[in-house]
Write a protein that holds these residues in place. Structure first.
Motif, mmCIF file in Angstrom:
data_model
loop_
_atom_site.group_PDB
_atom_site.id
_atom_site.type_symbol
_atom_site.label_atom_id
_atom_site.label_comp_id
_atom_site.label_asym_id
_atom_site.label_seq_id
_atom_site.Cartn_x
_atom_site.Cartn_y
_atom_site.Cartn_z
ATOM 1 N N GLY A 144 75.951 -0.155 -36.755
ATOM 2 C CA GLY A 144 76.966 -0.512 -37.736
ATOM 3 C C GLY A 144 77.335 0.569 -38.720
ATOM 4 N N GLY A 145 76.744 1.761 -38.603
ATOM 5 C CA GLY A 145 77.100 2.788 -39.570
ATOM 6 C C GLY A 145 76.365 4.096 -39.372
ATOM 7 N N ILE A 146 76.211 4.816 -40.473
ATOM 8 C CA ILE A 146 75.568 6.124 -40.477
ATOM 9 C C ILE A 146 74.513 6.141 -41.574
ATOM 10 N N GLU A 147 73.343 6.648 -41.244
ATOM 11 C CA GLU A 147 72.286 6.793 -42.239
ATOM 12 C C GLU A 147 72.284 8.239 -42.731
ATOM 13 N N ALA A 148 72.229 8.402 -44.052
ATOM 14 C CA ALA A 148 72.180 9.729 -44.666
ATOM 15 C C ALA A 148 70.892 9.832 -45.482
ATOM 16 N N LYS A 149 70.003 10.726 -45.062
ATOM 17 C CA LYS A 149 68.744 10.971 -45.780
ATOM 18 C C LYS A 149 68.632 12.466 -46.002
ATOM 19 N N GLY A 150 68.151 12.831 -47.182
ATOM 20 C CA GLY A 150 68.028 14.260 -47.432
ATOM 21 C C GLY A 150 67.232 14.566 -48.668
ATOM 22 N N ARG A 151 67.458 15.769 -49.174
ATOM 23 C CA ARG A 151 66.738 16.254 -50.343
ATOM 24 C C ARG A 151 67.726 17.006 -51.226
ATOM 25 N N LEU A 152 67.587 16.798 -52.530
ATOM 26 C CA LEU A 152 68.412 17.481 -53.528
ATOM 27 C C LEU A 152 67.486 18.276 -54.433
ATOM 28 N N LYS A 153 67.814 19.552 -54.631
ATOM 29 C CA LYS A 153 67.038 20.412 -55.522
ATOM 30 C C LYS A 153 67.990 21.053 -56.520
ATOM 31 N N ALA A 154 67.565 21.063 -57.777
ATOM 32 C CA ALA A 154 68.380 21.693 -58.817
ATOM 33 C C ALA A 154 67.471 22.251 -59.899
ATOM 34 N N VAL A 155 67.896 23.345 -60.484
ATOM 35 C CA VAL A 155 67.230 23.943 -61.637
ATOM 36 C C VAL A 155 68.291 24.028 -62.723
ATOM 37 N N LEU A 156 67.965 23.464 -63.901
ATOM 38 C CA LEU A 156 68.975 23.365 -64.946
ATOM 39 C C LEU A 156 68.347 23.360 -66.322
ATOM 40 N N GLN A 157 69.198 23.377 -67.323
ATOM 41 C CA GLN A 157 68.783 23.226 -68.709
ATOM 42 C C GLN A 157 69.659 22.176 -69.367
ATOM 43 N N GLN A 158 69.033 21.384 -70.249
ATOM 44 C CA GLN A 158 69.746 20.417 -71.065
ATOM 45 C C GLN A 158 69.319 20.635 -72.513
ATOM 46 N N PRO A 159 70.177 20.269 -73.468
ATOM 47 C CA PRO A 159 69.766 20.411 -74.869
ATOM 48 C C PRO A 159 68.720 19.359 -75.246
ATOM 49 N N CYS A 160 67.713 19.778 -76.011
ATOM 50 C CA CYS A 160 66.663 18.885 -76.504
ATOM 51 C C CYS A 160 67.296 17.838 -77.424
ATOM 52 N N VAL A 161 66.887 16.593 -77.293
ATOM 53 C CA VAL A 161 67.461 15.519 -78.119
ATOM 54 C C VAL A 161 67.007 15.616 -79.569
ATOM 55 N N VAL A 162 65.992 16.415 -79.857
ATOM 56 C CA VAL A 162 65.497 16.556 -81.222
ATOM 57 C C VAL A 162 66.021 17.838 -81.863
ATOM 58 N N THR A 163 65.864 18.969 -81.163
ATOM 59 C CA THR A 163 66.178 20.270 -81.763
ATOM 60 C C THR A 163 67.459 20.911 -81.236
ATOM 61 N N LEU A 164 68.005 20.398 -80.144
ATOM 62 C CA LEU A 164 69.167 20.954 -79.438
ATOM 63 C C LEU A 164 68.873 22.295 -78.766
ATOM 64 N N GLU A 165 67.605 22.707 -78.734
ATOM 65 C CA GLU A 165 67.194 23.902 -78.005
ATOM 66 C C GLU A 165 67.232 23.581 -76.509
ATOM 67 N N PRO A 166 67.437 24.590 -75.642
ATOM 68 C CA PRO A 166 67.475 24.318 -74.201
ATOM 69 C C PRO A 166 66.120 23.880 -73.647
ATOM 70 N N VAL A 167 66.151 22.865 -72.799
ATOM 71 C CA VAL A 167 64.953 22.351 -72.135
ATOM 72 C C VAL A 167 65.119 22.608 -70.638
ATOM 73 N N ASP A 168 64.157 23.333 -70.060
ATOM 74 C CA ASP A 168 64.188 23.606 -68.623
ATOM 75 C C ASP A 168 63.826 22.340 -67.856
ATOM 76 N N GLU A 169 64.537 22.126 -66.759
ATOM 77 C CA GLU A 169 64.310 20.931 -65.950
ATOM 78 C C GLU A 169 64.502 21.281 -64.481
ATOM 79 N N GLN A 170 63.723 20.643 -63.632
ATOM 80 C CA GLN A 170 63.875 20.807 -62.193
ATOM 81 C C GLN A 170 64.019 19.442 -61.550
ATOM 82 N N ILE A 171 64.903 19.376 -60.584
ATOM 83 C CA ILE A 171 65.082 18.155 -59.800
ATOM 84 C C ILE A 171 64.719 18.498 -58.365
#
Length: 186
Positions: free
Chosen positions: A67-94
């Motif tokens: 009845g359809g198509i199955e899509a399975k995979g992996r997503l990788k990302a490296v990014l920065q977001q502003p800290c909710v307290v200081t607004l300094e950049p916070v490193d993050e990985q997905i």
């Protein structure tokens, strides 16, 4: 979808180039890889809470299912977001597994009774997407998974919210109690 969202979706689709022709997916499946170039990274930064994205790539394995198509995979990302307290950049990985089932046809309408009650099928899979035609565009799915896996409250290690005094704190006198203290005693 607004015109602005539609424009972004079209631009992301063009940049990621994840349009898959359903009739080209073999029975044993096929792997589709994606990697964002500088232009795509800039578009992601512009349309997400991230202040910078230095890596955005992954793969999706597509295979036909009943009845359809199955899509399975992996997503990788490296990014920065502003800290909710200081607004300094916070490193993050997905680095997450992603999955979606694409079913041919139109999404069934909700079962609404005459009195306005909506019956929701709890057995139905929420990760199903409906498609019509001979192509599936995976770019919206990939972007959606990116947004869903961002930390909603990025915070630098050790960052503290400033102490805020509670109005109900019995240790602090109210202004009226201070005025009452000034009143002459009889």
């Amino acid at each position: 979808m607004t015109t602005e969202q539609n424009s972004f979706s079209t631009e992301l689709s063009t940049l990621l180039d994840m349009n898959v022709r359903v009739d080209e997916v073999p029975t044993e499946g096929r792997k589709y890889e994606f990697s964002a170039d500088e232009e795509t990274l800039a578009l992601l930064i512009e349309n997400s809470p991230a202040s910078s994205v230095s890596k955005f790539d992954g793969h999706i394995d597509m295979r036909p299912i009943r009845g359809g198509i199955e899509a399975k995979g992996r997503l990788k990302a490296v990014l920065q977001q502003p800290c909710v307290v200081t607004l300094e950049p916070v490193d993050e990985q997905i680095d997450v597994n992603i999955e979606r089932i694409y079913l041919r046809g139109e999404e069934p309408e909700l079962d609404v009774t005459a009195n306005g009650e909506v019956f929701v099928d709890l057995e139905a899979n929420a990760d199903n997407e409906w498609f019509d035609g001979d192509k599936i565009d995976l770019s919206d799915f990939i972007y959606e998974q990116f947004l869903l896996n961002l930390n909603p409250y990025p915070k630098l290690e050790g960052a503290q919210m400033p102490d805020v005094k509670d109005d109900d704190d019995p240790g602090e006198q109210s202004p009226f109690a201070a005025l009452a203290a000034l009143k002459p005693k009889e």
